[in-house]
Write a protein that holds these residues in place. Sequence first.
Motif, PDB file in Angstrom:
ATOM      1  N   GLY A 250       0.803  -1.274  -0.194  1.00 12.52           N
ATOM      2  CA  GLY A 250      -0.034   0.049   0.076  1.00 12.52           C
ATOM      3  C   GLY A 250       0.878   1.446   0.066  1.00 12.52           C
ATOM      4  N   THR A 251       1.976   1.027   0.079  1.00 13.42           N
ATOM      5  CA  THR A 251       2.975   2.304   0.116  1.00 13.42           C
ATOM      6  C   THR A 251       2.918   2.906  -1.168  1.00 13.42           C
ATOM      7  N   ALA A 252       2.905   4.117  -1.569  1.00 17.01           N
ATOM      8  CA  ALA A 252       3.109   5.110  -2.559  1.00 17.01           C
ATOM      9  C   ALA A 252       4.273   4.564  -3.538  1.00 17.01           C
ATOM     10  N   LEU A 253       3.996   4.100  -4.520  1.00 16.89           N
ATOM     11  CA  LEU A 253       5.301   3.917  -5.620  1.00 16.89           C
ATOM     12  C   LEU A 253       6.327   5.096  -5.709  1.00 16.89           C
ATOM     13  N   VAL A 254       7.422   5.086  -6.051  1.00 18.53           N
ATOM     14  CA  VAL A 254       8.377   5.942  -6.145  1.00 18.53           C
ATOM     15  C   VAL A 254       9.157   5.947  -7.785  1.00 18.53           C
ATOM     16  N   LYS A 255       9.227   6.774  -8.282  1.00 19.19           N
ATOM     17  CA  LYS A 255      10.055   6.864  -9.628  1.00 19.19           C
ATOM     18  C   LYS A 255      11.514   7.726  -9.340  1.00 19.19           C
ATOM     19  N   LEU A 256      12.570   6.928  -9.701  1.00 20.97           N
ATOM     20  CA  LEU A 256      13.840   7.523  -9.608  1.00 20.97           C
ATOM     21  C   LEU A 256      14.464   7.670 -11.146  1.00 20.97           C
ATOM     22  N   GLY A 262      14.124   5.820 -16.244  1.00 20.13           N
ATOM     23  CA  GLY A 262      13.123   6.060 -15.258  1.00 20.13           C
ATOM     24  C   GLY A 262      13.057   4.806 -14.659  1.00 20.13           C
ATOM     25  N   THR A 263      12.996   4.655 -13.303  1.00 23.99           N
ATOM     26  CA  THR A 263      13.062   3.567 -12.366  1.00 23.99           C
ATOM     27  C   THR A 263      11.999   3.530 -11.506  1.00 23.99           C
ATOM     28  N   HIS A 264      11.414   2.435 -11.478  1.00 25.48           N
ATOM     29  CA  HIS A 264      10.018   2.571 -10.570  1.00 25.48           C
ATOM     30  C   HIS A 264      10.304   1.363  -9.508  1.00 25.48           C
ATOM     31  N   LEU A 265       9.727   1.739  -8.345  1.00 30.84           N
ATOM     32  CA  LEU A 265      10.067   0.889  -6.915  1.00 30.84           C
ATOM     33  C   LEU A 265       8.998   1.265  -5.869  1.00 30.84           C
ATOM     34  N   CYS A 266       9.154   0.268  -4.917  1.00 32.17           N
ATOM     35  CA  CYS A 266       8.197   0.394  -3.885  1.00 32.17           C
ATOM     36  C   CYS A 266       9.400   0.760  -2.563  1.00 32.17           C
ATOM     37  N   PRO A 267       9.462   1.675  -1.987  1.00 34.82           N
ATOM     38  CA  PRO A 267      10.342   2.323  -1.119  1.00 34.82           C
ATOM     39  C   PRO A 267      10.307   1.208   0.162  1.00 34.82           C
ATOM     40  N   GLN A 268       9.124   0.530   0.492  1.00 29.60           N
ATOM     41  CA  GLN A 268       8.957  -0.374   1.418  1.00 29.60           C
ATOM     42  C   GLN A 268       9.433  -1.527   1.303  1.00 29.60           C
ATOM     43  N   CYS A 269       8.954  -2.176   0.276  1.00 30.44           N
ATOM     44  CA  CYS A 269       9.295  -3.696  -0.278  1.00 30.44           C
ATOM     45  C   CYS A 269      10.710  -3.663  -0.642  1.00 30.44           C
ATOM     46  N   GLN A 270      11.310  -2.565  -1.209  1.00 35.39           N
ATOM     47  CA  GLN A 270      12.519  -2.836  -1.691  1.00 35.39           C
ATOM     48  C   GLN A 270      13.691  -1.631  -1.140  1.00 35.39           C
ATOM     49  N   PRO A 271      13.903  -1.952   0.455  1.00 36.17           N
ATOM     50  CA  PRO A 271      14.350  -1.113   1.314  1.00 36.17           C
ATOM     51  C   PRO A 271      16.022  -0.861   1.019  1.00 36.17           C
ATOM     52  N   ILE A 272      16.351   0.147   1.076  1.00 38.81           N
ATOM     53  CA  ILE A 272      17.777   0.657   0.693  1.00 38.81           C
ATOM     54  C   ILE A 272      18.724   0.791   1.839  1.00 38.81           C
ATOM     55  N   GLU A 273      18.100   0.695   3.301  1.00 33.30           N
ATOM     56  CA  GLU A 273      19.052   0.548   4.328  1.00 33.30           C
ATOM     57  C   GLU A 273      20.538  -0.162   4.208  1.00 33.30           C
ATOM     58  N   LYS A 274      21.543   0.162   5.046  1.00 32.66           N
ATOM     59  CA  LYS A 274      22.651  -0.220   4.924  1.00 32.66           C
ATOM     60  C   LYS A 274      23.360  -0.715   3.651  1.00 32.66           C
ATOM     61  N   VAL A 275      22.984   0.234   2.666  1.00 35.86           N
ATOM     62  CA  VAL A 275      23.653   0.191   1.387  1.00 35.86           C
ATOM     63  C   VAL A 275      24.918   1.076   1.425  1.00 35.86           C
ATOM     64  N   LYS A 276      26.133   0.596   1.686  1.00 39.86           N
ATOM     65  CA  LYS A 276      27.290   1.772   1.994  1.00 39.86           C
ATOM     66  C   LYS A 276      27.625   2.394   0.487  1.00 39.86           C
ATOM     67  N   SER A 277      27.246   1.859  -0.621  1.00 41.34           N
ATOM     68  CA  SER A 277      27.830   2.199  -1.890  1.00 41.34           C
ATOM     69  C   SER A 277      26.996   3.477  -2.423  1.00 41.34           C
ATOM     70  N   LEU A 278      26.099   3.826  -1.693  1.00 35.96           N
ATOM     71  CA  LEU A 278      25.309   4.819  -2.199  1.00 35.96           C
ATOM     72  C   LEU A 278      25.796   6.186  -1.931  1.00 35.96           C
ATOM     73  N   VAL A 279      25.683   7.222  -2.717  1.00 38.91           N
ATOM     74  CA  VAL A 279      25.975   8.549  -2.200  1.00 38.91           C
ATOM     75  C   VAL A 279      24.864   9.124  -1.581  1.00 38.91           C
ATOM     76  N   GLY A 280      25.025  10.095  -0.652  1.00 39.45           N
ATOM     77  CA  GLY A 280      23.865  10.801   0.071  1.00 39.45           C
ATOM     78  C   GLY A 280      22.881  11.403  -0.857  1.00 39.45           C
ATOM     79  N   GLY A 281      21.758  11.152  -0.183  1.00 36.37           N
ATOM     80  CA  GLY A 281      20.743  12.270  -0.985  1.00 36.37           C
ATOM     81  C   GLY A 281      20.111  11.502  -2.189  1.00 36.37           C
ATOM     82  N   GLN A 282      20.292  10.432  -2.670  1.00 38.59           N
ATOM     83  CA  GLN A 282      19.980   9.946  -4.042  1.00 38.59           C
ATOM     84  C   GLN A 282      18.642   9.486  -3.790  1.00 38.59           C
ATOM     85  N   VAL A 283      18.284   9.223  -2.667  1.00 36.45           N
ATOM     86  CA  VAL A 283      16.868   8.682  -2.339  1.00 36.45           C
ATOM     87  C   VAL A 283      16.153   9.567  -1.617  1.00 36.45           C
TER      88      VAL A 283
END
Length: 283
Positions: A250-256, A262-283
């Motif tokens: 039921g969480t609102a889907l997001v487009k990045l 264009g990349t579509h995902l569910c921020p709840q079902c596809q969590p990003i936590e603990k990803v060290k390779s990410l640069v800040g602020g991209q999500v």
Amino acid sequence: MPELPEVESVRRLLTEGRPSLIGTTVDRVEVLRDNVIGGHLLAEQFCQDVQDSVFHEIIRHGKYLFFRLHSARATNNLWMTVHLRMTGRLFLVSDRASKTMYTRLVVHLQQGLALRFDDPRAFGRVWLVEDPAEVIAGLGPDALTVDEDTFLRRLDHHRRQLKPLLLDQSFVAGIGNIYADESLFRAGIHPLKTVADLTVSQRKVLYRAVHDVMHEAVACKGANIDGVFEAGCFPVAVYGRAGLPCRTCGTALVKLRVAQRGTHLCPQCQPIEKVKSLVGGQV
DNA sequence: CACTCTACCTGTGCGC
DNA sequence: TGCGCACAGGTAGAGT
């Protein structure tokens, strides 16, 4: 946007449909827009080479179709190769059927039929090869038939973000933007994660997701995207649904935007936590 | 090797 | 209503 499942549906329809392209003979080829012919072949030469040939079979690898032609004049086979790109469509129609302003190529057949290639965006290409291996050599294994061991072994050779990796036809052939997003959603994996972020069990989950999504979509004859495709019934979960509720949670889907796509995902079902390779602020 | 950018196209849908 | 423009996407090829 035909991807593997849509292209496979075209192959099956032309092969097994009634009427079938198999066994028909080329009477004459009509090129309505010169740049539909790819490779280094001139349209005139293409028409000449294909004339009087018989269609024997159609094979597919990734998003490429290869039509095996046999000519009474030559001993070797010639393969007509087609990539539909964004908006290309192939039909087997009556030779009397009227063309549209988007008809790029008509293969007139002796049986009163015609194989027609329509393409509004004119990105699609048709060309000739002596052996499909010339093309397939540059591609990864087909996404519909690749086995788990091969997929996992190939993953090991990369450290890239998963979204661009799945789109890379030399990694696995046949996945486009829609099914990349659908596969990652199915796997519950965020598209910005890299191969290095995944545990062994997550890699297996990703393989299973790609495998299942591809097989389900083929069984559905392709995707059903808000009327964009008239044929398929595969229900997309995330593609083109930004802002709409996830059907799982039921969480609102997001487009990045990932790798310019264009990349579509569910921020709840596809969590990003603990990803060290990410640069800040991209999500 | 990994990535980014541009070109190729044209219908669609937005803002003004 | 109409105009202009960004956008969509798969691949090739050049550049960082």
